[in-house]
Structure formats: C-alpha cells, structure tokens
Design a protein around this motif. Structure first.
Motif, PDB file in Angstrom:
ATOM      1  N   TYR A   1     -19.959  -7.851 -31.976  1.00  0.00           N
ATOM      2  CA  TYR A   1     -18.626  -8.198 -31.459  1.00  0.00           C
ATOM      3  C   TYR A   1     -18.121  -9.498 -32.078  1.00  0.00           C
ATOM      4  O   TYR A   1     -16.980  -9.596 -32.512  1.00  0.00           O
ATOM      5  CB  TYR A   1     -18.650  -8.350 -29.939  1.00  0.00           C
TER       6      TYR A   1
ATOM      7  N   TYR B   1     -14.324 -11.588 -34.774  1.00  0.00           N
ATOM      8  CA  TYR B   1     -13.368 -12.617 -34.354  1.00  0.00           C
ATOM      9  C   TYR B   1     -13.707 -13.979 -34.938  1.00  0.00           C
ATOM     10  O   TYR B   1     -14.829 -14.210 -35.388  1.00  0.00           O
ATOM     11  CB  TYR B   1     -13.377 -12.730 -32.821  1.00  0.00           C
TER      12      TYR B   1
ATOM     13  N   LEU C   1     -12.864 -16.178 -29.475  1.00  0.00           N
ATOM     14  CA  LEU C   1     -12.913 -15.074 -28.507  1.00  0.00           C
ATOM     15  C   LEU C   1     -13.191 -15.660 -27.124  1.00  0.00           C
ATOM     16  O   LEU C   1     -14.168 -16.379 -26.945  1.00  0.00           O
ATOM     17  CB  LEU C   1     -14.047 -14.123 -28.924  1.00  0.00           C
ATOM     18  N   PRO C   2     -12.294 -15.400 -26.147  1.00  0.00           N
ATOM     19  CA  PRO C   2     -12.542 -15.926 -24.800  1.00  0.00           C
ATOM     20  C   PRO C   2     -13.776 -15.273 -24.186  1.00  0.00           C
ATOM     21  O   PRO C   2     -14.033 -14.081 -24.413  1.00  0.00           O
ATOM     22  CB  PRO C   2     -11.291 -15.533 -24.017  1.00  0.00           C
TER      23      PRO C   2
ATOM     24  N   SER D   1     -14.239 -14.313 -21.224  1.00  0.00           N
ATOM     25  CA  SER D   1     -13.906 -13.191 -20.330  1.00  0.00           C
ATOM     26  C   SER D   1     -13.713 -11.904 -21.132  1.00  0.00           C
ATOM     27  O   SER D   1     -14.109 -10.825 -20.695  1.00  0.00           O
ATOM     28  CB  SER D   1     -12.656 -13.513 -19.526  1.00  0.00           C
ATOM     29  N   LYS D   2     -13.119 -12.042 -22.306  1.00  0.00           N
ATOM     30  CA  LYS D   2     -12.857 -10.854 -23.109  1.00  0.00           C
ATOM     31  C   LYS D   2     -14.170 -10.236 -23.600  1.00  0.00           C
ATOM     32  O   LYS D   2     -14.384  -9.025 -23.524  1.00  0.00           O
ATOM     33  CB  LYS D   2     -11.986 -11.233 -24.303  1.00  0.00           C
ATOM     34  N   LEU D   3     -15.067 -11.083 -24.098  1.00  0.00           N
ATOM     35  CA  LEU D   3     -16.354 -10.574 -24.571  1.00  0.00           C
ATOM     36  C   LEU D   3     -17.148  -9.969 -23.414  1.00  0.00           C
ATOM     37  O   LEU D   3     -17.789  -8.924 -23.566  1.00  0.00           O
ATOM     38  CB  LEU D   3     -17.155 -11.686 -25.252  1.00  0.00           C
TER      39      LEU D   3
ATOM     40  N   THR E   1     -15.970  -8.489 -20.925  1.00  0.00           N
ATOM     41  CA  THR E   1     -15.417  -7.162 -20.660  1.00  0.00           C
ATOM     42  C   THR E   1     -15.963  -6.142 -21.655  1.00  0.00           C
ATOM     43  O   THR E   1     -16.363  -5.043 -21.285  1.00  0.00           O
ATOM     44  CB  THR E   1     -13.882  -7.207 -20.771  1.00  0.00           C
ATOM     45  N   PHE E   2     -15.997  -6.553 -22.933  1.00  0.00           N
ATOM     46  CA  PHE E   2     -16.561  -5.650 -23.941  1.00  0.00           C
ATOM     47  C   PHE E   2     -17.982  -5.267 -23.601  1.00  0.00           C
ATOM     48  O   PHE E   2     -18.375  -4.104 -23.661  1.00  0.00           O
ATOM     49  CB  PHE E   2     -16.589  -6.335 -25.321  1.00  0.00           C
TER      50      PHE E   2
ATOM     51  N   GLN F   1     -18.532  -2.858 -20.811  1.00  0.00           N
ATOM     52  CA  GLN F   1     -18.046  -1.496 -20.991  1.00  0.00           C
ATOM     53  C   GLN F   1     -19.176  -0.485 -21.105  1.00  0.00           C
ATOM     54  O   GLN F   1     -19.075   0.628 -20.607  1.00  0.00           O
ATOM     55  CB  GLN F   1     -17.172  -1.414 -22.244  1.00  0.00           C
TER      56      GLN F   1
ATOM     57  N   LEU G   1     -15.861  -9.703 -12.573  1.00  0.00           N
ATOM     58  CA  LEU G   1     -15.752 -10.399 -13.850  1.00  0.00           C
ATOM     59  C   LEU G   1     -16.600 -11.669 -13.874  1.00  0.00           C
ATOM     60  O   LEU G   1     -17.275 -11.961 -14.854  1.00  0.00           O
ATOM     61  CB  LEU G   1     -14.281 -10.734 -14.150  1.00  0.00           C
TER      62      LEU G   1
ATOM     63  N   ASP H   1     -14.347 -22.271 -22.113  1.00  0.00           N
ATOM     64  CA  ASP H   1     -14.436 -20.824 -21.915  1.00  0.00           C
ATOM     65  C   ASP H   1     -14.012 -20.040 -23.164  1.00  0.00           C
ATOM     66  O   ASP H   1     -13.651 -18.880 -23.086  1.00  0.00           O
ATOM     67  CB  ASP H   1     -13.636 -20.377 -20.683  1.00  0.00           C
TER      68      ASP H   1
END
Lengths: 216, 547
Positions: B435, B439, B442-443, B445-447, B449-450, B453, B464, B511
């Motif tokens: 991942y 990038y 990359l925040p 929180s976004k990672l 989420t990935f 998944q 979260l 973050d």
C-alpha cells in the motif's frame, strides 16, 4: 562487582576453555550479578547456554530465565533470537521460560500495550532483573524515535506503559524531544533522514572503454 | 575428493541407506569381495608413485595426483567398492606410517561418499581414530613436521572432518533402526566423535598456527610472517589453521551458535581477496555459513551483501569449476541453496541488488517462490528454509532411556521454528509495504481502512479507532524490523550500526504517513553494452566464415 568479574570471565571464554563445565558455577554467578547490577555481557551469557547445550543435565531454569530477560533488555538487538537458537523446544516450553518467550514475541511485534498489561500480571517474573522496565522503555523510545516526527502525547504515555505525567516528561527530556502545541510531542525532523532516493544510471568512461576501443 | 554424491547438503538422501547398514558391514561379504578383487597394476604403481611424491613434497605433482588421478582411478576401479584395504596397501608402500594415515583418510572419505549403505559403525570409529593419528602427528610434533600437501587437500581434509562428525551425530540420533548391541557400542564409546574432541582439534590447529595473530597483522597491512612463529610460517600449519577457522564457523552454525560462528572469522573480510582465500570451495562454504548466520540474526543487509557477492563470483568463474566434477556437484547445490536464502532475505527486506543476480532470481522457480512468500505463504517460507539451511545437529546423543525413534531432525525443526516465528512476526509487513508503495503521503485512517478491508466482515460493527490502533502497532513493527545492524567496517563481522537498508521507508507525523521510496531508473547502458558485444562477436564470426 560485575566489572571485577568481567576479566575473570573473559579468560574463561578463550578458546577451548569456553566449553569447560567447571566454569559453569562462576559464569552462572556472573549472570546473577548482571541481573542485580544492571550490567550486561551477551557473550558470557551465550557461553552459559552453550554449556547447557553440551551438558543437558546441568540445565538451570532460573539462570536461563535471567539470561533471556537480560536479552530482552538489550532490544532492539537480536540477542533473544541468539539465545533461543541455543535452547531446544523442550526447554523453551517449560514454565516460566514460555512466558518470557511470549513476552519477547509481543515486544518484537511492538504490541506494547499487551506487553504492559501482561507484565503487570506477572510482577514476580521480572523482579530479579534490576532496571527491567526502564530497559523496555528505552526500546519503546528507540522505536518511537525512528518512526515519528510528532506523536500524540497520550499515545506516547500509553506506549511507555501508561506512565504518569512526570515520568513522561522525564523520558521526553532524556531523548531531547519537545512538547509542542496541540498536545503533541515533537520527536525529530525525519524528512532529513527519510527521503525518496533516486538511483540513476551512471555510465562512466571505464564502462564503455572496451567497446570504444574495439570500434575503430 | 569424490565427495559430491552424498555430501552434507544432501541430507535427505544421505542416510536413507542406514537402515540397511548391517548388510554392507557384513564381514563375510567383505571377505568375499576382497578375495575376488585383485589390485590392478596401475593402482599399485599409482600408490607407490603417490607415496614417493608425498615424501618428497612435490606439491604440483601431488596436486595433480590428488585432484585428477585419484578421482580417475576411483571411477575406473572403485566406483562401487572401497579402495584396497590398509594391509594390502601397507605392503606396497613399505608400511610408511604417514602415507598410510593419509591413504586411510582418502579411503574412508571414499566410503562415506560412494559406498552404498554408507560407513558401518566400525568404519566410522576407525575413520575417527585415523583422524586422531593424523592430528596427533601434526600437533604433537616438537618441530614442524616435514609434510607438504596441496591447499585444496588440506581444505577438504578439514571440511571432511567436520562433515564426518556431522554425519555421526545424525547417525547417533537415529535410534529407530539400531540394535541392542549397536547402542551398547555407542554408549560405551562416547568419546568417539565427541563434540569436544572435534572442537579441541580445530582450536588446537588454530592455536598452533598463530593464524589469528597472522590474520590480525595481515588485516592491518603488516607482514603475517612477523607473528607466525615456528609452526605458523609453514604452509601446512598456516593453511590448516585458516581452514580450521572455517571449520569452526561451520560447526558453530550446525549447533545454532551464530554469534560464535561470525566471531570466529574476526579479521577475515569474507568478500575480499586475500592470500588465504584461493580455494573456491572454501570461499563459497564460508559465505554460505556467514550469510546464513546473518539472516538468522535479522541482519538482512549483511546477509544479502554476503550472498550476492559470492553468487556474483560464482557466476563469473563458472567455467572454472566445470572440469572438476566432484567439486562441481557440491558447489552447484550450495549455490542453489544460497539463491533460496537470498530470495528469502529479499522478500523480508526488499533491496536493490546486482542486476545479474536479480536476473537469475527472475527465473521461474525462484520467481514463483518469491511471489508466494510475498503473499504470506508460510509453507513456502518453511520449505525454502529447510531446503537451504545447514543440517543442524544436537551435540549430544538422545538420553539412554529414549524411546526408539528418529531424533536426527529435532535440531533442524527447532531452528526452523525460530525462523518461522520471526517470519510470523513480520507477516503484515508485505501488505503494508504494497500500500505504501502507491503513495508519498497517506493518512493513518485511510491506510487503516485499506488494511481492514481484507478482514472486515460486518460494515456496521466497524471501529475506526481500533483499526488505527492496530495499524500503528504494525507500523511500529515495520520500522523496528527494517532497522538492523549493518556492518560497515571493523575487524569483527559482529560489529555494525543500526541502519534502514530496505528500499521503502516512512515516518509518521502525528496522523499522516510520509513515504520515501527508492526509485531505480531503467538501466540501458548495460543492456546496450551486452548487445554491442554480442553483435561484434557475431560480426567477427561471419568474417571468419569461408564460403
């Protein structure tokens, strides 16, 4: 005391003498001195494990535990792995060695919160090792130091084992970190060390010299 | 000598014949063979000539006899049978005691390597006693013994000595096929092939030759002869001392003592040319064990450097080995093992390596394995590891009251487990790396989420904060595992500083993750140079054609 013993022990580790089981009592005492006085000598401790490997009947759980715990105090070095490789499965699954193996496993995965919870339920396991908790905090600071530019204050306190405010300040000061606005702690300017590298091709004259010569 | 066929790296096949051991040890059968085999004249002549050359110390001639004539005669007459017995040979060479020791060493080596069923217990014992005779002769002399042997021979002698110890330790641990009497003999002769004996021999050779002091002076640019002493200035002692250090490296590795393994090579720069480093098999073996020890110590950069440098050397000198078949087999096997280890290291610690090594790793078999490991196939890690690791052993026999069974695999299983625990600790890193590679920032929180998944089942129960928390743990682990001690200089390979040598790195600013990748531009120069050379070559050949 540890300093005084160091010389004697160093002589015992030379050449074939290292495998002399008669040295075991002295070497074991040296382990206990290290635990008590918060000093460390990996080579001597490995020699003890080696003597256990050659003389399985002399195996001593108590001393082995101390050696393993001392190895943890030297994280991020991989001393613990070196120790593990000299022991066998049966020895490693004995109580309380297996507890220490578990602690090592979660420390290696940097799951510090689980580690601190665990250690609180087993106070007697590490009490023979002077400065054990602070050594682990040093390791935490090492990992934080290489990972963060700024970190949330509360998060750092949590990683260090839910330390109170004054203890936190002490560690921050020790590492030269700074408290900044927004309840953050500034660790270091990481973008100086961690930058994208570009490796471009360089062709110097030597590389093509041979070909040039043959193209007459 | 003719060792390639059942060398130690091949343990799977090595002792499978042990179960039939009682047949080949059969005295009546041996007697039968002996009566029906008359020593050919050419062998007789060879032995006489061989002995004379040993006595006269004609090194070049000895080298040829050792490296070519002996294997050739072995092929012609002793493919499936032992070389002539001691007493037969003794009469031919006037009972020459030193030559007989050397002959018996070759004789037993041949039995270990070529004779179906392997050595009997008695032969193992006798080979050990013969080594004792040899080392006593060399070590207890008042002054240097008047013996000179080719360096290759000396290397193979030490290597074989450690190998036979290893072989004995494995044999001893296989209780399932042993008879009462065999066990009895083993227990009452526990000094034979004792680990302390073997260590003692190697240490004594090291001490006698002052090789450690010599290497220290040599490393600092001085003349090693100034500290070599009476014995160490003789080639025989000096080289035996050097090879014993490599023998110790191997022995320590087999016992899982990686710290001592690396330490014993102090003042030897493994990938550097030196006056001691001219036996390819020794160089290759050294790098294999050093690289392996580094890998176990999680010093991936050092392991990768060690493996790539020797593999490059092998690539460039391949033609040299082609003619010497018995060395060739072992070198090929060890090369393949090192590619496997390098593949493991590169999966755990991606890093740029030499293009031509990379090229080999792109070949199908390695490529597939690396792909599987990258996707977290633990089975693949384990099978690559067990294929490529040294054949670990236990220094002492199973306890007397052990149940019958096979204990010879215990040590390998243990080292495999230690390694697999390390791999398990790192299991999330490849996913995170894949991942991050996409990038520059990359925040968290976004990672998170990935990452979630893959495992999330119920969208509603998503938390979260918890996901970020567990992500941060993995990120800390990533940084910790990718920052390792790397050697840069100093006498000991144990020294070094913490560095992040892997190609992808990052830091967290509150973050936000900031990512630094290594971008390698396409290399055209090498490609074109190769094509030009090829083209010219073709052109030249065309010109030479006469129609």
């Amino acid at each position: 005391m540890a300093e005084a013993m160091k010389q004697t022990v160093a002589r015992m580790l030379k050449g074939i003498e290292r495998y002399n089981p008669d040295n075991l009592p002295t070497l074991q005492r040296y382990v206990e001195v290290q635990s008590r006085e918060n000093s460390y000598d990996l080579e001597a401790n490995l020699a003890v494990l080696k003597l256990y490997q050659f003389n399985p009947l002399s195996f001593n759980v108590e001393i082995t535990c101390q050696i393993l715990l001392k190895a943890l105090t030297n994280l991020p070095h991989t001393d613990f792995i070196l120790c593990k490789c000299l022991l066998n499965d049966k020895q490693l699954s004995q109580e309380p060695i297996n507890q220490i193996v578990y602690l090592a496993d979660i420390l290696e995965q940097c799951d510090f919160q689980v580690f601190w919870t665990r250690i609180r339920t087993l106070p007697e396991l590490t009490q023979s090792i002077t400065g054990f908790v602070d050594s682990i905090r040093k390791f935490v600071c090492h990992v934080v130091g290489i990972t963060y530019q700024t970190i949330e204050r509360s998060h750092l306190a949590q990683l260090l084992g839910d330390v109170d405010d004054s203890t936190l300040k002490l560690w921050v000061k020790k590492y030269g970190w700074k408290e900044v606005a927004g309840n953050l702690i500034f660790i270091a300017n990481q973008d100086e060390n961690i930058k994208t590298k570009n490796i471009n091709e360089k062709i110097d004259f030597e590389n093509v010299g041979a070909i040039m010569a043959s193209c007459r | 000598m003719s060792k390639g066929y059942s060398d130690d790296y091949d343990q799977g096949y090595d002792y499978t014949y042990d179960d039939y051991g009682s047949h080949t040890g059969d005295p009546s059968l041996d007697e039968y063979n002996r009566q029906h085999f008359k020593m050919p004249e050419s062998v007789k002549n060879f032995l006489v000539y061989f002995r004379n050359n040993v006595n006269e110390g004609l090194i070049f001639e000895l080298q040829a006899l050792y490296e070519h004539t002996w294997p050739k005669l072995t092929e012609d007459y002793f493919e499936k049978r032992p070389w002539p017995e001691e007493n037969e040979v003794a009469t031919i060479v006037d009972n020459d005691p030193v030559f007989m020791i050397l002959y018996k060493e070759l004789y037993f080596r041949h039995i270990y390597a070529r004779i179906q069923g392997g050595p009997s217990l008695e032969q193992r014992f006798n080979s050990f006693y013969n080594y004792c005779d040899l080392f006593n002769y060399i070590l207890s002399a008042e002054e240097p013994v008047p013996l000179e042997l080719p360096d290759l021979w000396l290397w193979e002698l030490i290597d074989e000595f450690v190998y036979q110890f290893q072989s004995f330790a494995q044999y001893r641990a296989r209780l399932q096929s042993k008879k009462e009497q065999e066990l009895e003999t083993l227990h009452s002769n526990n000094k034979v092939w004792n680990v302390l004996c073997v260590l003692n021999v190697l240490h004594s050779l090291v001490d006698k030759s002052n090789i450690k002091q010599q290497l220290e002076v040599y490393a600092s640019g001085g003349d090693p002869d100034s500290v070599s002493g009476e014995f160490g200035s003789h080639s025989l002692y000096k080289m035996l001392g050097y090879f014993s250090l490599v023998g110790l490296l191997r022995l320590h590795s087999l016992l899982g003592d990686y710290y001592q393994a690396i330490k014993v090579l102090e003042n030897i720069e493994v990938h550097k040319k030196s006056q001691y480093a001219h036996i390819p098999a020794c160089q290759i073996s050294t790098s294999y064990y050093v690289g392996f020890a580094y890998m176990m110590m999680r010093r991936y950069s050092d392991a990768i450097r060690t493996f790539s440098s020797i593999l490059l050397y092998i690539q460039r000198t391949k033609q040299l080995f082609a003619s010497k078949t018995y060395q060739h087999d072992q070198i090929n096997k060890q090369t393949d093992q090192m590619y496997h280890l390098l593949a493991i290291c590169l999966v755990l610690h991606p890093q740029c390596i030499d293009e031509s090594i990379q090229q080999t790793l792109r070949e199908k078999s390695y490529h597939e394995k690396m792909y599987k490991m990258q996707y977290g196939d633990l089975q693949e890690f384990e099978s690559s590891f067990t294929y490529a690791c040294p054949k670990f052993l236990s220094p002492y026999p199973p306890p007397i009251d052990s149940l019958p069974g096979d204990y010879s695999k215990d040590a390998i299983q243990h080292q495999t487990q230690v390694f697999m625990e390390e791999v398990a600790q790192q299991k999330m890193l490849p996913t995170i790396r894949s991942y991050l590679k996409l990038y520059t920032t990359l925040p968290l929180s976004k990672l998170a989420t990935f990452m979630a998944q893959n495992s999330r089942t119920n969208e509603a129960s998503r938390d979260l904060a918890k996901e970020i928390q567990s992500l941060v743990i993995h990120l800390l682990c990533f940084k910790h595992k990718m920052k390792n001690v790397v050697w840069s200089r100093g006498a000991s390979g144990l020294e070094g500083k913490f560095q992040s040598g892997s190609e992808l790195d990052f830091y967290i600013d509150n973050d936000m993750i900031h990512i630094a990748d290594t971008k390698v531009a396409h290399r055209y120069g090498d490609f074109f140079i190769r094509k030009i050379v090829k083209f010219e070559d073709l052109n030249r050949k065309l010109h030479q054609l006469k129609l």
